[in-house]
Design a protein around this motif. Structure first.
Motif, short mmCIF file in Angstrom:
data_model
loop_
_atom_site.label_atom_id
_atom_site.label_comp_id
_atom_site.label_asym_id
_atom_site.label_seq_id
_atom_site.Cartn_x
_atom_site.Cartn_y
_atom_site.Cartn_z
N UNK A 23 2.21 14.78 6.36
CA UNK A 23 3.30 13.85 6.18
C UNK A 23 2.83 12.43 6.06
N UNK A 24 3.79 11.53 5.80
CA UNK A 24 3.47 10.11 5.58
C UNK A 24 4.36 9.18 6.41
N UNK A 25 4.95 9.68 7.49
CA UNK A 25 5.86 8.95 8.38
C UNK A 25 7.21 8.69 7.72
N UNK A 26 7.46 9.34 6.59
CA UNK A 26 8.77 9.32 5.95
C UNK A 26 9.27 10.73 5.65
N UNK A 27 8.36 11.60 5.29
CA UNK A 27 8.70 12.98 5.03
C UNK A 27 7.56 13.87 5.46
N UNK A 28 7.82 15.18 5.47
CA UNK A 28 6.85 16.17 5.94
C UNK A 28 6.88 17.35 4.98
N UNK A 100 -3.25 16.13 2.13
CA UNK A 100 -2.88 14.97 2.95
C UNK A 100 -1.89 14.11 2.18
N UNK A 101 -1.23 13.25 2.92
CA UNK A 101 -0.33 12.25 2.35
C UNK A 101 -0.74 10.88 2.86
N UNK A 249 8.12 10.49 13.51
CA UNK A 249 8.63 9.14 13.72
C UNK A 249 8.74 8.44 12.37
N UNK A 250 9.93 7.96 12.05
CA UNK A 250 10.17 7.37 10.74
C UNK A 250 9.64 5.94 10.66
N UNK A 251 8.75 5.73 9.71
CA UNK A 251 8.16 4.41 9.48
C UNK A 251 9.25 3.39 9.19
N UNK A 252 9.14 2.24 9.85
CA UNK A 252 10.06 1.15 9.58
C UNK A 252 11.28 1.12 10.47
N UNK A 253 11.71 2.28 10.99
CA UNK A 253 12.89 2.30 11.85
C UNK A 253 12.59 2.87 13.23
N UNK A 254 11.57 3.72 13.35
CA UNK A 254 11.14 4.19 14.66
C UNK A 254 11.87 5.40 15.19
#
Length: 645
Positions: A23-28, A100-101, A249-254
């Protein structure tokens, strides 16, 4: 197309333990040992899927790289990262796919979103096929696929995926295929870009992979000898849990997605299939305990800032137990009847009706979490004290009302004991903020705190009088169901309601082990009906609560033995779902599940702090090296378009 029953397609689906995640902290993305990306939503984890073979083996869509003939496959992570490797062994040789992302603005210079797949020949010669069948909007759309200078592109209704690779793609009816032959030492790149294609640049991609590996290793906690908070044979299992939580954990919002998937069943052929791609406020207190001890204070601060902002959108009475990852309040639940479901388990759901439920324990979970964050030095009270004060006032008026509880039952509300205790905890921590000087006391607040103290004591007395069964020697599920048990009451010592070595708590532990626990120590969540048809398995987080309660009670050997059993049922990669079938060891429910991995971390921290590593048996835990991993055999006839196992 009519849904296909599990009797018709019993082997068309990978077991969940055969999947890894990147994932990239936005999607998986979920990637199977079969080489297939079988689940992925873009651009965010709560977006409609672009690949959903996980939920429908025929129409769901996938991106697969796999040998053209019979092969064996095993998976492992690059140590202390979320970089996944799948090794294929064939009669002619071996090849490894590294997935990987990049993390936007961290390991990548811009916000590009992509999945990189490096294919490397390890020995001999291997023939592989690439199968690309994107299906946008939960497989409701078959896109148009066209050739480009980089490979192929798929588009529909403004969405686009670009698949790049130095190979010749054949395009037909919403799919693209290609063949590769790799000799030992040879490397190819296949890159999936969302919204725009990625130019194949092997040297730059290699540097990007190195940056992604460094990112994950720098983020994980550091261990220096005896100072490691996770010393013991469960260290690698706990590190994997730590990395899973970061992925969610979503990047930017937590905020934290409870899981990256929807509708993976709690029982095959059952209807307990839920969408977990949302942020449950309940996770707050658990998250703090799991991540703070490992030094991840930035994540804790971001998480609570967003949670408190979400909860402060209305009055405390309007607080929801669950919100969208970006604050959405409308999570209307509906079904996707065109999808067959994982192993034929329907319905497939999007949205979650729990957002409209009354779950009184959430007030306590949130305030306890804030209290623990403040203890670690995170300033949350300056901006959010009015919300905490409002919650305490509201709890005084609603604590004695029924709710659906922590388990979100869909039957009649009850007077759940755990909900009462968490209302007590909300008041207890609000009072402590004032008594400890975190908040200046004066004027109307003095009168409020007096009311909080009075209500806190009333709740305590009521729980002891109506929530404890003298004959059972245990705290019970609810005031109405006073002869039934609930594993959630194992958390009473953790929130300070009474010590774990109190005779009433010792009796509760023993009763739950008798009534809700298998011989192996895996724990069922509660006795009695929950308003839903069908059965469910044993809950991972409840098993972790039992471990922690036993540790707190000084019963270290019992706790260690149960935790070792739990470690043994994790997937070979150390991943866990919500539930485990105690008879088969099969993982059930959405995957991987944040609550389960939070439980693993808190139990491991408790065991480490109380001497649990002594005499622990490391062989009880899954292997984590690629050479030691179990393999799956895929017989001749398996290919990237129709995988039957």
């Amino acid at each position: 197309m009519n849904p296909v029953s599990s009797e018709q397609q019993p082997t068309d689906f990978e077991p969940l333990e055969a999947y890894g995640v990147v994932g990239n902290l936005e999607t998986v993305a979920l990637i199977g040992r079969n080489g297939g990306i079988d689940w992925c939503c873009f651009p965010r984890v709560d977006s409609p899927s672009v690949f959903a073979r996980l939920l429908d083996s025929e129409r769901g869509g996938h991106l697969t790289i796999a040998p053209t003939g019979s092969f064996e496959a095993a998976q492992a992570y690059v140590d202390r990262t979320n970089v996944l490797q799948t090794r294929f062994s064939t009669a002619g040789g071996e090849a490894t796919v590294t997935d990987f992302m990049p993390v936007p603005q961290r390991t990548a210079a811009d916000d590009h979103r992509a999945i990189y797949r490096r294919v490397t020949g390890e020995a001999g010669s291997v023939d592989l096929s690439v199968g690309f069948e994107p299906r946008f909007d939960y497989a409701r759309t078959v896109p148009t696929i066209e050739h480009t200078d980089y490979g192929v592109t798929a588009g529909s209704d403004g969405e686009r995926l670009g698949l790049s690779g130095r190979c010749s793609f054949d395009v037909s009816r919403g799919a693209a295929t290609a063949n590769l032959r790799l000799d030992a030492g040879e490397t190819r790149w296949i890159v999936l870009g969302y919204d725009r294609p990625v130019r194949i640049e092997p040297e730059a991609h290699g540097e990007l992979l190195d940056a992604v590996v460094d990112y994950w290793r720098e983020w994980t906690h550091s261990c220096t000898g005896s100072a490691c908070p996770l010393e013991g044979p469960w260290h690698e299992l706990a590190v994997r849990s730590e990395l899973v939580l970061k992925l969610l954990i979503q990047r930017g919002v937590g905020t934290i997605a409870a899981a990256p998937t929807t509708s993976l069943p709690e029982a095959v052929d059952g209807s307990r299939n839920w969408d977990y791609r949302y942020n449950w406020i309940r996770d707050a207190a658990f998250t703090v305990q799991a991540l703070a001890e490992l030094g991840h204070l930035d994540e804790i601060e971001a998480y609570f800032e967003m949670c408190l902002t979400h909860c402060g959108q209305g009055t405390p009475a309007e607080m929801q137990p669950v919100y969208g990852l970006y604050g959405a309040t409308d999570l209307t639940e509906h079904t996707l009847d065109h999808l067959a479901g994982y192993r034929g388990s329907t319905p497939v759901r999007v949205g979650n009706r729990a957002a409209t439920q009354r779950q009184l324990d959430v007030y306590g979970e949130l305030v306890v979490g804030v209290s623990e964050a403040v203890e670690y030095g995170v300033d949350l009270l300056s901006d959010h004290w009015p919300l905490i004060e409002g919650i305490a006032d509201h709890v005084c008026t609603v604590w004695d009302e029924p709710d659906v509880g922590i388990w979100e039952i869909r039957g009649d509300p009850e007077q759940f004991v755990y909900s009462k205790v968490m209302c007590w905890a909300a008041l207890d921590r609000a009072i402590a903020f004032v008594e400890d000087g975190d908040i200046e006391s004066g004027g109307d607040l003095v009168a409020s705190v007096d009311q909080w103290r009075e209500t806190r004591e009333t709740i305590r007395e009521t729980v002891f009088r109506r929530g404890y069964n003298e004959e059972l020697g245990s705290f019970v599920r609810s005031f109405e169901a006073d002869d039934r048990l609930d594993a959630a009451v194992l958390r009473l010592p953790e929130v300070g309601f009474l010590p774990a070595d109190d005779p009433r708590m010792e009796g509760t532990i023993d009763a739950i082990q008798r009534r809700l626990t298998t011989d192996e120590g895996l724990v069922h969540r509660l006795d009695g009906d929950d308003g839903l048809p069908g059965s469910e398995a044993r809950f991972v987080v409840c098993t972790c609560w039992l471990v922690t309660a036993l540790v707190d009670a000084g019963r270290i050997e019992e706790a260690r033995r149960i935790f070792e059993r739990l470690g043994a049922v994790a997937s070979p990669l150390g991943l866990l779902t919500e539930e485990v079938d105690p008879e088969t060891g099969r993982l059930l429910g959405n995957f991987p599940q944040a609550f389960s991995h939070i439980g693993v971390l808190t139990s491991a921290l408790a065991l480490t702090a109380h001497g649990g590593p002594a005499n622990a048996r490391s062989q009880s835990y899954p292997p984590f090296g690629l050479d030691d991993q179990p393999s799956t055999t895929y017989p001749r006839g398996t290919d990237s378009e129709n995988t039957n196992h």
